[in-house]
Design an enzyme around this catalytic site. Structure first.
Site: not given
Length: 839
Positions: A134-135
């Site tokens: 996600y990052t």
């Protein structure tokens, strides 16, 4: 059996012929453990002193660099960086790599971020980063300075774990990352704990070291003030900072940044910065735990108001608690204050070494010299190679017709190269460059460009040779590079260093020394208020509401003193109690305060009749006077060890009570006034000093139904102030009052009438003080005595305060204007010029 024996013999024969050796178990354990220990020390736990990085950090940064994740490129998924690093350089768990990368993106973990993170990378509350899918991340701009010129042979490379890639053993590190970002790690039998520092200060320290290699640790302390942590907070300057600067070992005391705010109903401690590596959620939980266990009792509420703007932890203080004292308790019992152990252990030439500040800077400076020399050598070689080629091209350009003819006659490139060598002396590299030259390069313009380039290269070659031959020039170039880094990335300190504060916190270390008004009601409610809370009013003014009281309560005492003064409470029973002024919680004009019984062990039927502030018990006396006129003089030194549980101050007859106590010098004239308007004056030395527990002698001769209403000295003023119960008062020169013996009737000072009412106050003043009057309704009027004109004895005076029907004057207090405004210091007088007289 014979068959089995044959098999055993065969196995023994095979074992004898194999590579298996008989060795000692203890020797093997020792050897294997040493190999493991060295692997942990060198390849895992300790940073390199040159770039301040452990292998995993270095691999993450280099992996992002080779993957093109530069600061000016788009963000890439964190999983991509982790995957590249794991597959090429670090064959360990992906979470270990991701945690390392995440920490370099957390502004509460690293002073100067090396990874520019996009997304949730955790919080100071202990929240973990979001999953790597996600990052997104990329190198920060400053991280690019760690890797700058890595492609110019500035550092050594080694094969990675599978031999398919090359990785750097150290980064060029254009700034001192070891000290700027610090490091921590636990190896086998050793550990490192290096605090972060301010980059601007470090660069100033490096420049100082370059300019003066013989500089001392004290010289470095002059520019590098101490640690500078990512989370800010305050650092208490102690010997621990000097210790780790000198030896590499020490302790740093970090204290949260806390302010005291006044909420509508109570005070609150507001925490805006906490120590490095302190989990905010765990901190709150610890405070709650202490409150539940009743180890800390002064907290009314605690809430976390932190936001994107920063930390804001609000701790509401109970009304009967002094905020500064509560804060002191929290510093002692929680991680609002912590010790950061410093052990500056790092790898120097592959071996762990404890470094002091100068050694750490020197190792970095030597690394920069090595990087500069290797980069210069790399550039010199490149410039020389290009210069060599240009020389051949220019020879060919100047003899272009002959060159073309040679090429046309040659059967192949090899023959042409040999012919060019024989004719013009060109070597293989130059000849190949001539053969690769395009026809457009033969124009006059292009030839001029080649000549210009050759001249520029010649200058660069000469400069590189000069750099390699001149160490002072090398140091100058490093200084210029560091200065540019400072201009681009330098920033102010986040952690403020507090000087002159003891590491062992005392309650008063956190309490501002200032003038305050201490008030007490008839029912024994104490309150501390700032002097400026009262408005100066003109004579005859109505005043402001000074204290909210219960229906059957009114103000009886008022004193102006310092927050660091001792407060001695003298009671009508002849006892004395002591507390510090700051132990009385601060309040507002309109709240009721705290019961005195919460601070001193006073009996229910005991009433406080005098408050005196003291800082020095070495000189002077206490002069006592009872309501029926008994007096006593006792040295201050006998009251130096009074506690809050109280001690006997004076003895008197059963039908008497203590009226007042004042401080004297031993050479004063004593003035005692009565409710009938009489004043007696006599020398203090006519009353010999007695012990605390002694009974006194008579000081004024009173008629039946007369009582003492004032006790003062000639050193307190040249005028005598007399004030009646109905707010009428006057000033008269003390010269108008003759000396008498003690136990005399005295002389008339105020003509008592229905208009004046009984005299409530008789005291000496200078005439330039401020007068604070408190009525039975709690009104406070503050006027200047300069507004009153001097009058004769035995006159009624003028109106000082407007009183409503059935309202009477309860308390009159005198204090000097200057001392009522400025902050009291430890060198000022004990009493702050205050005198309080009560009916």
């Amino acid at each position: 059996m014979a068959k089995q024996q044959d098999q055993i013999d065969k196995i023994r024969q095979e074992l004898a012929q194999s590579a298996i050796k008989n060795i000692s178990l203890s020797s093997e354990l020792e050897r294997s453990f040493m190999e493991y220990a060295m692997s942990v020390i060198v390849a895992r736990a300790l940073p390199d002193a040159r770039d301040g990085l452990k292998p995993v950090h270095r691999r993450v940064l280099y992996g992002a660099y080779t993957g093109g994740m530069h600061h000016d490129r788009p963000f890439k998924k964190s999983a991509r960086i982790v995957g590249d690093v794991m597959s090429k350089f670090h064959p360990h768990g992906d979470m270990a790599i991701y945690d390392t990368m995440s920490r370099m993106a957390q502004d509460f973990s690293l002073r100067y971020l090396l990874i520019d993170g996009h997304g949730n990378f955790g919080s100071i509350d202990g929240d973990r980063p979001a999953a790597q899918r996600y990052t997104e991340a990329r190198l920060s701009k400053l991280a690019g300075e760690l890797l700058r010129d890595i492609d110019k042979d500035t550092v050594d490379f080694v094969a990675n774990y599978d031999g398919e890639e090359q990785e750097p053993t150290v980064l060029p590190a254009a700034f001192p990352n070891l000290l700027a970002n610090g490091s921590s790690g636990i190896a086998v039998g050793m550990s490192t704990s290096i605090p972060s520092h301010n980059l601007s200060e470090l660069i100033q320290g490096l420049i100082l070291l370059i300019d003066n290699p013989d500089c001392t640790i004290n010289d470095l302390l002059g520019v590098i003030k101490g640690p500078d942590f990512p989370t800010g907070a305050n650092i208490i300057y102690t010997k621990g900072i000097e210790s780790y600067f000198e030896t590499g070992k020490g302790n740093v005391v970090i204290r949260s940044k806390v302010s005291i705010e006044q909420l509508p109903t109570r005070a609150a401690l507001v925490v805006t910065e906490i120590p490095y590596m302190v989990n905010k959620t765990s901190l709150i939980e610890k405070i709650v735990e202490l409150v539940k266990a009743e180890e800390i009792t002064g907290i009314a509420d605690i809430r976390d108001e932190s936001s994107r703007e920063g930390i804001r932890l609000v701790i509401e203080v109970k009304r009967d608690t002094v905020p500064e004292v509560l804060l002191n308790q929290l510093f002692k019992s929680t991680r609002l204050q912590v010790r950061f152990p410093v052990n500056m252990l790092a790898l120097v030439k592959g071996a762990p070494k404890l470094l002091n500040m100068k050694q750490a800077l020197t190792v970095y400076l030597e690394h920069q010299l090595d990087v500069l020399i290797r980069k210069t050598q790399f550039n010199l070689k490149k410039y020389q190679e290009r210069f060599h080629i240009l020389s051949g091209l220019l020879i060919a350009a100047l003899n272009i017709d002959e060159v073309i003819a040679i090429i046309k006659k040659s059967a192949n490139n090899q023959v042409a190269m040999e012919a060019l060598h024989e004719r013009f002396g060109l070597d293989e590299i130059q000849a190949r460059a001539v053969l690769d030259m395009r026809l457009r390069s033969l124009s006059v313009l292009e030839v001029n460009k080649l000549q210009t380039e050759q001249q520029e290269l010649k200058a660069l070659i000469e400069f590189c040779q000069q750099v390699l031959a001149d160490k002072q020039l090398q140091l100058k170039l490093i200084k210029e590079q560091l200065t540019k880094i400072n201009e681009q990335f330098g920033d102010p300190r986040r952690s403020e260093i507090l000087y002159g504060i003891s590491e062992d916190i005392d309650d008063e270390d956190l309490i501002t020394q200032e003038n305050v008004v201490i008030t007490m009601s008839t029912n024994g409610y104490l309150k501390r208020i700032g002097v400026d809370a009262y408005n100066l009013q003109h004579r005859g003014g109505v005043g402001v509401k000074g204290l909210t009281t219960y229906t059957d309560d009114s103000i009886s005492q008022l004193l102006v003193c310092s927050t660091h003064s001792d407060l001695l409470f003298f009671t009508d029973k002849g006892k004395v109690y002591r507390i510090r002024a700051h132990q009385i919680p601060p309040g507002f004009r309109t709240n009721k305060g705290i019961p005195a019984v919460n601070l001193i062990k006073i009996d229910k039927d005991e009433k406080i009749c005098a408050l005196i502030s003291v800082n020095d018990y070495q000189n002077g006396y206490f002069f006592f006077c009872t309501k029926n006129g008994t007096i006593k003089r006792t040295s201050l030194s006998e009251f130096a060890n009074i506690l809050s549980i109280g001690k006997r101050a004076i003895l008197f007859k059963e039908n008497d009570v203590l009226f007042s106590v004042i401080r004297t010098s031993g050479q004063d004239d004593i003035f005692i006034g009565s409710t009938a308007g009489f004043v007696v004056r006599f020398h203090e030395d006519t009353v010999r000093p007695l012990s605390r527990a002694a009974m006194g002698v008579l000081g004024i001769n009173l008629n039946q139904c007369e009582f003492v209403n004032g006790l003062s000295t000639s050193s307190n003023g040249s005028l005598l102030l007399s004030v009646g119960q109905n707010g009428i008062g006057k000033l008269t020169s003390i010269d108008k009052y003759r000396l008498t013996k003690r136990n005399a009737k005295g002389v008339k000072t105020l003509r008592v009438t229905a208009k004046t009412g009984p005299v409530v106050t008789t005291t000496t003043v200078f005439g330039n003080e401020d007068l604070l009057m408190i009525s039975s309704a709690g009104k406070i009027v503050r006027i200047s005595l300069e507004q009153l004109s001097e009058q004769r004895k035995n006159t009624s005076g003028v109106k000082l305060i407007k009183l409503k029907e059935k309202e009477r004057l309860e308390t009159v207090t005198i204090f000097k204007k200057e001392e009522a405004i400025k902050t009291t210091t430890a060198t000022e007088t004990d009493d702050v010029g205050s005198k309080q007289i009560t009916q």
